[in-house]
Design a protein around this motif. Structure first.
Motif, mmCIF file in Angstrom:
data_model
loop_
_atom_site.group_PDB
_atom_site.id
_atom_site.type_symbol
_atom_site.label_atom_id
_atom_site.label_comp_id
_atom_site.label_asym_id
_atom_site.label_seq_id
_atom_site.Cartn_x
_atom_site.Cartn_y
_atom_site.Cartn_z
ATOM 1 N N LYS A 1 31.122 -22.283 46.556
ATOM 2 C CA LYS A 1 31.449 -22.245 47.982
ATOM 3 C C LYS A 1 30.195 -22.447 48.823
ATOM 4 C CE LYS A 1 35.322 -19.062 48.430
ATOM 5 N NZ LYS A 1 35.628 -17.696 48.850
ATOM 6 N N ALA A 2 30.400 -22.910 50.057
ATOM 7 C CA ALA A 2 29.271 -23.047 50.974
ATOM 8 C C ALA A 2 28.699 -21.660 51.276
ATOM 9 C CB ALA A 2 29.731 -23.718 52.265
ATOM 10 N N ASP A 3 27.386 -21.565 51.243
ATOM 11 C CA ASP A 3 26.676 -20.328 51.591
ATOM 12 C C ASP A 3 27.319 -19.092 50.968
ATOM 13 O OD1 ASP A 3 24.747 -18.703 52.727
ATOM 14 O OD2 ASP A 3 25.679 -18.647 54.719
ATOM 15 N N ARG A 4 27.456 -19.104 49.662
ATOM 16 C CA ARG A 4 28.170 -17.989 49.035
ATOM 17 C C ARG A 4 27.415 -16.667 49.143
ATOM 18 N NH1 ARG A 4 26.881 -18.483 42.712
ATOM 19 N NH2 ARG A 4 28.489 -16.934 42.369
ATOM 20 N N TYR A 5 26.168 -16.703 49.568
ATOM 21 C CA TYR A 5 25.428 -15.442 49.739
ATOM 22 C C TYR A 5 25.248 -15.061 51.218
ATOM 23 C CZ TYR A 5 24.943 -15.964 44.791
ATOM 24 O OH TYR A 5 25.240 -16.103 43.461
ATOM 25 N N PHE A 6 26.034 -15.678 52.076
ATOM 26 C CA PHE A 6 26.120 -15.258 53.480
ATOM 27 C C PHE A 6 24.784 -15.238 54.215
ATOM 28 C CE2 PHE A 6 29.684 -13.435 51.143
ATOM 29 C CZ PHE A 6 30.768 -13.847 51.909
ATOM 30 N N MET A 7 23.960 -16.229 53.959
ATOM 31 C CA MET A 7 22.652 -16.253 54.630
ATOM 32 C C MET A 7 22.808 -16.563 56.114
ATOM 33 S SD MET A 7 20.177 -17.887 51.785
ATOM 34 C CE MET A 7 20.938 -18.276 50.217
ATOM 35 N N TYR B 1 20.902 -14.825 45.631
ATOM 36 C CA TYR B 1 21.421 -13.593 46.226
ATOM 37 C C TYR B 1 20.324 -12.731 46.843
ATOM 38 C CZ TYR B 1 20.010 -10.251 42.555
ATOM 39 O OH TYR B 1 19.286 -9.444 41.728
ATOM 40 N N LYS B 2 19.075 -12.922 46.420
ATOM 41 C CA LYS B 2 17.976 -12.165 47.021
ATOM 42 C C LYS B 2 17.534 -12.777 48.354
ATOM 43 C CE LYS B 2 16.235 -10.757 42.431
ATOM 44 N NZ LYS B 2 16.190 -9.277 42.394
ATOM 45 N N ARG B 3 18.011 -13.962 48.620
ATOM 46 C CA ARG B 3 17.925 -14.638 49.920
ATOM 47 C C ARG B 3 16.507 -14.937 50.418
ATOM 48 N NH1 ARG B 3 22.994 -12.345 53.471
ATOM 49 N NH2 ARG B 3 21.703 -10.486 53.702
ATOM 50 N N GLN B 4 15.647 -15.371 49.499
ATOM 51 C CA GLN B 4 14.355 -15.901 49.964
ATOM 52 C C GLN B 4 14.581 -17.074 50.930
ATOM 53 O OE1 GLN B 4 14.813 -15.257 46.578
ATOM 54 N NE2 GLN B 4 13.062 -14.036 45.900
ATOM 55 N N LEU B 5 15.704 -17.785 50.736
ATOM 56 C CA LEU B 5 16.008 -18.920 51.624
ATOM 57 C C LEU B 5 16.249 -18.444 53.059
ATOM 58 C CD1 LEU B 5 16.612 -21.888 52.197
ATOM 59 C CD2 LEU B 5 18.882 -21.583 51.179
ATOM 60 N N MET B 6 16.858 -17.273 53.186
ATOM 61 C CA MET B 6 17.088 -16.738 54.526
ATOM 62 C C MET B 6 15.755 -16.424 55.199
ATOM 63 S SD MET B 6 19.717 -13.790 55.697
ATOM 64 C CE MET B 6 18.816 -12.270 55.638
ATOM 65 N N THR C 1 22.108 -9.992 49.694
ATOM 66 C CA THR C 1 23.483 -9.908 50.192
ATOM 67 C C THR C 1 24.068 -8.556 49.781
ATOM 68 O OG1 THR C 1 23.620 -12.235 49.604
ATOM 69 C CG2 THR C 1 25.680 -11.147 50.218
ATOM 70 N N ALA C 2 24.649 -7.834 50.731
ATOM 71 C CA ALA C 2 25.137 -6.483 50.420
ATOM 72 C C ALA C 2 26.092 -6.523 49.228
ATOM 73 C CB ALA C 2 25.827 -5.894 51.639
#
Ligand code: 26Q
Length: 849
Positions: free
Chosen positions: A768-774, A564-569, A659-660
């Protein structure tokens, strides 16, 4: 400006302490000064300084007792104070003196102080918040005490072996730490398991007695929490950490004799290890035992102290406040109720009234998987008496709930699980979130069904960080710059920082600010060169010779690794930059150094794969001659409080892209902004309030979907990341690069990257796919980063923005948070150490010299 008299005083005290150091080296460590190992010098210096604060420590405790002040007890399974000596010296304003003392002993003070290992008794945000609050409570002279566990092994040390995270134990007690005073006489005994026997108390209420139970003895280690003061009148509060390690009685000889060595040692080893997860690791028996140990030992201690002062129990609800740091100490609700009924003949109703007046609960997360639950049978077996109380509380509570449907959604016990948050809410006087948005989400979503029952219970207290640690102590150059402009009142009154705005547009001041930032960047690069290593596949440390351009933008993302902190993004964004540069070396306006640090929970595969990816990016990009110094990716191993102290002063861009709706607050965001970084961030957690405080004009890099939009997508089930991937060539190119051999060199690496692709495009492990909306926010992020580049090309404009950002941070001091807790939740007042008591205790001490 120090006068010659002050100078003389410092010199005298330095001479005195140097003598003490000599004394402790010989009498405690058995060493002549010239034989002493540097770590022994650290210990002797600490003993000497510890002695200096003892009088204030005793006097503070006595002041609180004699004034019969209401006191708050902060219960937390985690604390992350970092190094004690540096912190204490800083708050005592004793830096120059200690340098002089070390010099008199022929040592360099900093290199001695830096030998101390961090106290890493926490995972991340929640633990560090506890330490910031403790510091602010002491500095503001509130009657407060912290309770926690003295883990033998704190948060694991992280190494990257060829990009793969390995965990090794954190042996912070390899050498005795002088700051924890062992108090054997303050031990408490905890009773677990056993058989129950029904009985009645004097009021005729049902209670349970216990037979054939297990006993665990917890010994207290007290750490001084020294309030900042320039004078000798500082308050010192206590952080009491329990340990089961040192009590020989905990060894279960019968089990040992029956050949069960492991089981025999179960209770001596109870406080051995911090659970290294920052979301729920459900069902671990030892964890439940640890939580109960904290609760039971602390409550017994609190009640004993209450009796010592008041000789009766009836004033308990008036004199005691207990704050629980997340649900981890929630058993306090059941245990306090039980004690009052069993030992003090309260009825359930009376006991319940006291408990719910005394206890308050801070929530730190809304991730559903992080909400703590315990299996009812496990709880019943380990804590039969507390389990009974929970049932009683639940029955009593459910009577107030009107419909069957609501009973089901609110019940503490549900499908054989005990929901700790429900117990905490029902048993608390206040429940708070840690930022405005987080508070709103708690009320409107996570716990919405409680709201009609308890309309006034829910609130929020926005987190803060202590500017004394995160500016004054860890960024001396910037502190001096600030103090030259606005004086030094900001150290204890952070509202003063607003005055920086008066200077933000002055080009000469901007130049000075830029020079400080530059020096801090140089300092970080030196630190990385000398202290930061990676490891090869066999674990041998290797020096990564990545030259870092000092004129590049230092883009920093430092926090636990979580989807959820989206280091992947941000990794995908790096890949996009890489392709841009390959296509056209002039496509980017600035050089950029991306610095990432953070630990992944040991069993969190996706988080480990994200670390792996960042490593692979660095391996390729940093050595690609076509890229040169335009882009570098650095993963710094073993993120800790000490590492943060080096990284934060050098940061220019603070990456806060959760993610907001997912990040309760964040606190690193505040530290980085105070140190002059600009934020690229989503509308999440405290980012929102920070933007409002700074003003939109100087907070130009807010981007991404808002929480309402994401909720809608979720509700309508209308987010399809695969479509985005197919539609947007830049996204496709970046995602494809994970698995097309651009970065991977082995099948193991490929497998790890395939896992990430899967999590984005199809979903893995039932998620789900991309559940953190990256992918949803990626293009907005990419475009916002172009805006970042443009502003960075104008260094003076950038500096102006930085200064306005710093000036906007006045309410994000933990001093402000603590004041809000004190006034709105605890109703406690400051009690400065009584000068008369301090004089007496100091006299008494002097007689020992
Ligand atoms: C629970 C049960 C069993 C094992 C582990 C846990 C556990 C341990 C730690 C659950 C959660 C945590 C830590 C949570 C945490 O650090 N939350 C962060 O708290 C910060 C301070 O309020 C916020 O700023 C962050 O937004 C939040 O993520």
């Amino acid at each position: 400006m120090s006068t010659s008299i002050e100078h003389q005083q410092v010199e005298e005290e330095a001479q005195f302490l140097a003598k003490k150091v000599h004394h402790f080296l010989m009498t405690i460590l058995g060493r002549l000064p010239e034989q002493a190992h540097p770590i022994e010098l650290f210990q002797a210096l600490s003993y000497a300084l510890r002695e200096k604060v003892i009088a204030n420590w005793i006097a503070t405790t006595r002041t609180i007792h004699e004034s019969q002040a209401r006191r708050v007890y902060y219960l937390s399974m985690e604390y992350l104070p970092g190094r004690m000596l540096l912190q204490n010296v800083s708050n005592l304003h004793a830096h120059h003196m200690m340098k002089r003392v070390a010099h008199l002993c022929n040592y360099d003070y900093r290199s001695i102080a830096e030998l101390e290992p961090d106290l890493g008794l926490g995972n991340g945000g929640l633990g560090r918040l506890a330490s910031c609050l403790m510091e602010s409570l002491a500095t503001q002279r509130y009657p407060a005490m912290g309770y926690g566990l003295r883990y033998q092994y704190g948060i694991f040390e992280q190494q990257l072996w060829d990009g793969v995270q390995m965990e090794t134990p954190d042996c912070w007690l390899l050498h005795a730490n002088p700051w924890g005073l062992r108090h054997d006489h303050s031990a408490q005994t905890i009773k677990l398991a056993g058989k129950t026997k029904e009985a009645l108390n004097a009021q005729g209420e049902h209670i349970l007695h216990l037979t054939d139970y297990e006993m665990v003895r917890a010994i207290a280690f007290d750490f001084p929490i020294i309030g900042f003061s320039k004078k000798a009148d500082y308050n010192v509060n206590t952080l009491r950490l329990w340990s089961t390690k040192e009590s020989p009685r905990n060894f279960q000889l019968q089990r040992y004799n029956a050949g069960q060595i492991g089981a025999a040692a179960e209770n001596t080893t109870l406080t051995d290890v911090l659970y290294p997860n920052d979301d729920n690791d459900m069902g671990k028996r030892t964890r439940l035992k640890q939580e109960f140990l904290l609760v039971s030992a602390s409550l017994q201690d609190i009640i004993e102290r209450h009796f010592h002062i008041y000789q009766e129990i009836r004033s308990f609800a008036d004199k005691v406040r207990i704050q629980i740091n997340d649900t981890h100490p929630t058993l306090v609700v059941a245990e306090l109720t039980r004690i009052l009924m069993t030992h003090y003949d309260y009825t359930l109703d009376e006991a319940w009234e006291v408990t719910s007046e005394v206890v308050s609960y801070t929530n730190h997360t809304i991730l559903p998987e992080a909400l703590e639950e315990w299996n009812q049978e496990r709880l019943r077996t380990l804590l039969p008496r507390q389990h009974r109380i929970i049932e009683l509380i639940n029955d009593r509570f459910l009577k107030k709930v009107p419909t069957a449907e609501k009973k089901e959604s609110l019940s503490i016990i549900h499908n054989g699980q005990v929901r700790m948050a429900h117990l905490a809410i029902i048993g608390s006087h206040k429940v708070n979130g840690v930022a405005k948005l987080h508070g709103k989400i708690l009320q409107e979503q996570t716990f919405k069904d409680f709201l009609p029952l308890y309309p006034d219970k829910f609130t929020y207290v926005t987190n803060g960080v202590t500017q004394r640690h995160w500016l004054w102590q860890s960024n001396p150059m910037l502190s001096e710059f600030i103090t030259e402009l606005i004086g030094d009142k900001w150290v204890t009154d952070f509202s003063e920082i607003k005055k920086l705005a008066n200077f933000a547009s002055d080009p000469a001041i901007q130049t000075k600010f830029l020079a400080v930032k530059q020096k801090n960047k140089e300092r970080l690069v030196r630190f990385i060169d000398t202290h930061c290593f990676l490891h090869d596949a066999a674990g041998r440390s290797k020096v990564d010779k990545t030259p870092i351009a000092l004129d590049s933008l230092f883009d920093v993302q430092i926090k636990r690794i979580h989807e959820y902190k989206r280091q992947l993004m941000s990794a995908l964004h790096v890949i996009m930059l890489y392709f841009d540069l390959l296509e056209n070396p002039k496509s980017r306006l600035i050089k950029r150094t991306v610095i990432v640090a953070g630990k992944a929970a040991a069993g969190y595969h996706t988080a480990k794969a994200i670390i792996h990816l960042i490593y692979l990016l660095g391996r390729k990009i940093n050595h690609d001659a076509r890229i040169g110094d335009r882009l570098k990716v650095i993963f710094l191993e073993n993120y800790s409080v000490t590492k943060a102290e080096h990284i934060i002063p050098a940061a220019e861009l603070s990456t806060q892209i959760s993610t907001a709706g997912m990040e309760a607050s964040g606190t690193g965001n505040m530290k980085l902004t105070m140190n002059g970084a600009l934020t690229i961030g989503t509308e999440d957690g405290a980012n929102i309030e920070m933007r409002e405080a700074v003003g939109d004009k100087y907070w130009p890099f807010s981007f991404g979907a808002h929480v309402e939009e994401l909720h809608k997508l979720e509700q309508e089930n209308s987010y399809h990341p695969k479509e985005l991937y197919l539609q947007e060539p830049k996204i496709k190119q970046a995602v494809d690069a994970l698995t097309d051999g651009t970065f991977t060199e082995s099948s193991a690496e490929l497998a790890s990257m395939q896992h990430l692709t899967e999590s984005l495009l199809t979903g893995s492990g039932g998620q789900k796919a991309d559940r953190y909306f990256m992918l949803y926010d990626l293009m907005a992020y990419y475009k916002m980063q172009q805006k970042v580049e443009l502003l960075y090309t104008d260094s003076h404009k950038w500096a102006e923005f930085s200064l306005y950002n710093m000036a906007g941070m006045s309410t994000f001091s933990s001093d402000v948070s603590v004041k809000k807790y004190a006034e709105d939740i605890w109703q406690i007042k400051p009690y400065p150490v009584d000068p008369e008591i301090l004089r007496e205790v100091t006299e008494s001490y002097k007689q020992t010299c």
